[in-house]
Scaffold this motif. Sequence first.
Motif, PDB file in Angstrom:
ATOM      1  N   GLN A 100      75.726 -26.813 113.427  1.00 23.45           N
ATOM      2  CA  GLN A 100      75.083 -26.505 112.864  1.00 23.45           C
ATOM      3  C   GLN A 100      73.293 -27.256 113.460  1.00 23.45           C
ATOM      4  OE1 GLN A 100      74.856 -24.676 109.079  1.00 23.45           O
ATOM      5  NE2 GLN A 100      75.711 -23.149 109.045  1.00 23.45           N
ATOM      6  N   LEU A 101      72.330 -28.684 113.451  1.00 19.96           N
ATOM      7  CA  LEU A 101      71.722 -28.569 114.020  1.00 19.96           C
ATOM      8  C   LEU A 101      71.676 -28.409 115.130  1.00 19.96           C
ATOM      9  CD1 LEU A 101      69.573 -29.226 113.619  1.00 19.96           C
ATOM     10  CD2 LEU A 101      70.297 -31.794 112.344  1.00 19.96           C
ATOM     11  N   ALA A 102      73.206 -29.056 115.854  1.00 22.24           N
ATOM     12  CA  ALA A 102      73.129 -29.457 117.068  1.00 22.24           C
ATOM     13  C   ALA A 102      72.995 -27.960 117.344  1.00 22.24           C
ATOM     14  CB  ALA A 102      74.234 -30.217 117.649  1.00 22.24           C
ATOM     15  N   SER A 103      73.669 -27.491 117.450  1.00 26.00           N
ATOM     16  CA  SER A 103      73.440 -25.856 118.340  1.00 26.00           C
ATOM     17  C   SER A 103      72.307 -25.249 118.039  1.00 26.00           C
ATOM     18  CB  SER A 103      74.541 -24.825 116.685  1.00 26.00           C
ATOM     19  OG  SER A 103      74.663 -23.464 118.360  1.00 26.00           O
ATOM     20  N   MET A 152      71.204 -29.572 121.329  1.00 24.67           N
ATOM     21  CA  MET A 152      71.718 -30.537 121.455  1.00 24.67           C
ATOM     22  C   MET A 152      73.012 -31.798 120.956  1.00 24.67           C
ATOM     23  SD  MET A 152      68.059 -33.112 120.722  1.00 24.67           S
ATOM     24  CE  MET A 152      66.637 -32.203 121.335  1.00 24.67           C
ATOM     25  N   PRO A 153      73.964 -32.251 121.550  1.00 24.42           N
ATOM     26  CA  PRO A 153      75.089 -33.111 121.285  1.00 24.42           C
ATOM     27  C   PRO A 153      75.019 -33.619 120.053  1.00 24.42           C
ATOM     28  CG  PRO A 153      74.596 -34.081 123.674  1.00 24.42           C
ATOM     29  CD  PRO A 153      73.341 -32.256 123.295  1.00 24.42           C
ATOM     30  N   PRO A 154      75.655 -33.312 119.320  1.00 23.98           N
ATOM     31  CA  PRO A 154      75.176 -33.926 117.880  1.00 23.98           C
ATOM     32  C   PRO A 154      74.853 -35.769 117.993  1.00 23.98           C
ATOM     33  CG  PRO A 154      77.632 -32.680 117.865  1.00 23.98           C
ATOM     34  CD  PRO A 154      77.154 -32.655 119.213  1.00 23.98           C
ATOM     35  N   TRP A 155      76.019 -36.296 119.353  1.00 23.68           N
ATOM     36  CA  TRP A 155      75.093 -37.632 119.446  1.00 23.68           C
ATOM     37  C   TRP A 155      73.960 -37.774 119.875  1.00 23.68           C
ATOM     38  CZ3 TRP A 155      73.143 -39.577 123.518  1.00 23.68           C
ATOM     39  CH2 TRP A 155      73.456 -38.633 124.737  1.00 23.68           C
ATOM     40  N   LYS A 156      73.646 -37.068 120.294  1.00 27.15           N
ATOM     41  CA  LYS A 156      71.981 -36.881 120.821  1.00 27.15           C
ATOM     42  C   LYS A 156      70.928 -36.725 119.228  1.00 27.15           C
ATOM     43  CE  LYS A 156      68.364 -35.905 124.458  1.00 27.15           C
ATOM     44  NZ  LYS A 156      67.983 -35.602 125.220  1.00 27.15           N
ATOM     45  N   ARG A 214      66.857 -40.547 114.531  1.00 29.56           N
ATOM     46  CA  ARG A 214      67.092 -41.987 114.056  1.00 29.56           C
ATOM     47  C   ARG A 214      65.563 -42.142 115.004  1.00 29.56           C
ATOM     48  NH1 ARG A 214      72.125 -42.501 115.137  1.00 29.56           N
ATOM     49  NH2 ARG A 214      71.580 -43.398 116.930  1.00 29.56           N
ATOM     50  N   GLN A 215      65.169 -41.783 115.623  1.00 25.31           N
ATOM     51  CA  GLN A 215      63.790 -42.016 116.273  1.00 25.31           C
ATOM     52  C   GLN A 215      62.650 -41.786 115.581  1.00 25.31           C
ATOM     53  OE1 GLN A 215      64.931 -40.749 120.150  1.00 25.31           O
ATOM     54  NE2 GLN A 215      65.440 -43.406 120.901  1.00 25.31           N
TER      55      GLN A 215
END
Length: 327
Positions: free
Chosen positions: A261-264, A268-272, A278-279
């Motif tokens: 849901q957050l990625a959508s 962004m793709p989930p890995w990003k 983290r950043q």
Amino acid sequence: MLPDMAGTDPAPVTLILGDEELLADRAVSGVVAAARAADPGSDVHDLVGGKVTTGELTQLTSPSLFGDRSVVVIRSAQDLPKDVITEIVAYTKQPSDDTVMVLSHPGGVKGKALVDGVKKAGAKVVTVNKVTKAGERLDFVKGEFKRAGRNISADAAQALLDAVGNDLRELAAACSQLAFDSEDKTIGAASVARYHKGRAEVTGFNVADSAIEGRLADALEQLRWALGTGVAPVLLVSALAGGLRSLAKVGSAPRNLRGGQLASHVGMPPWKVDRVKRQLNGWGPEGLSRAIQAVASADEQVKGGGADPAYALEHTVQVIVANRTGR
């Protein structure tokens, strides 16, 4: 992949619809460039949806005393407050002759009232489709070299994809760098192999990651290496801006969104998303705002507003690191 807007007078209101960030940014830039070509004195206002307040639109679209055209860009339009959406839809029905408005919306359910409203009111719609298929990515690579006045063979395009990956911004940067470094009219697989063989994996994205994560010495070393090997300063600025925009998107997303849901939501793709989360540690809203302003200033300088692009970039990296919380 995008309509060519050169030499055309832009529509009064244009909706850029889609979540392919690079292509959406290019579509916005195309409309702004067309407006400036029609009226070089155009005053550009670049806004973020979540920060636009009620009544601000009226102020920005009011006729200029000097007769200059204004360009109002609203990015992340899905975050516009409901009352502002109502204003924009009403404005689209009777837009000002002195204003060009550009709305960038990633699609999806959030802010759908804006999309439906401005479409019905007569806005021009430019759809930015997600590049998901291998053939589409190959076409993108070929298109990048065409933009640079070059060609690339099919096997070389595939080799470049294999070496760089699927992220469009990284692909665009790699294509630009390879076109800059090579004198060949048509780029072949041998040129791609030479370009990547033995090269440290330093791109603008590595510089941006190091700066955002507060590793000043690494960021400056990578920056100098990139400049020394011919990476265009404008690409380095673009990478820094993209990294900070990603922080802003993820940082401002609703706290209840998780995983897909957050990625959508942020496009962004989930890995990003995981990497950006983290950043975000060590960043606060004020520091992020100052860092974004520093990159905007650097962008102006590397495009001709300053005498020394390398100095402007080094200073910007230092400002980014200094504005992490507690530094």
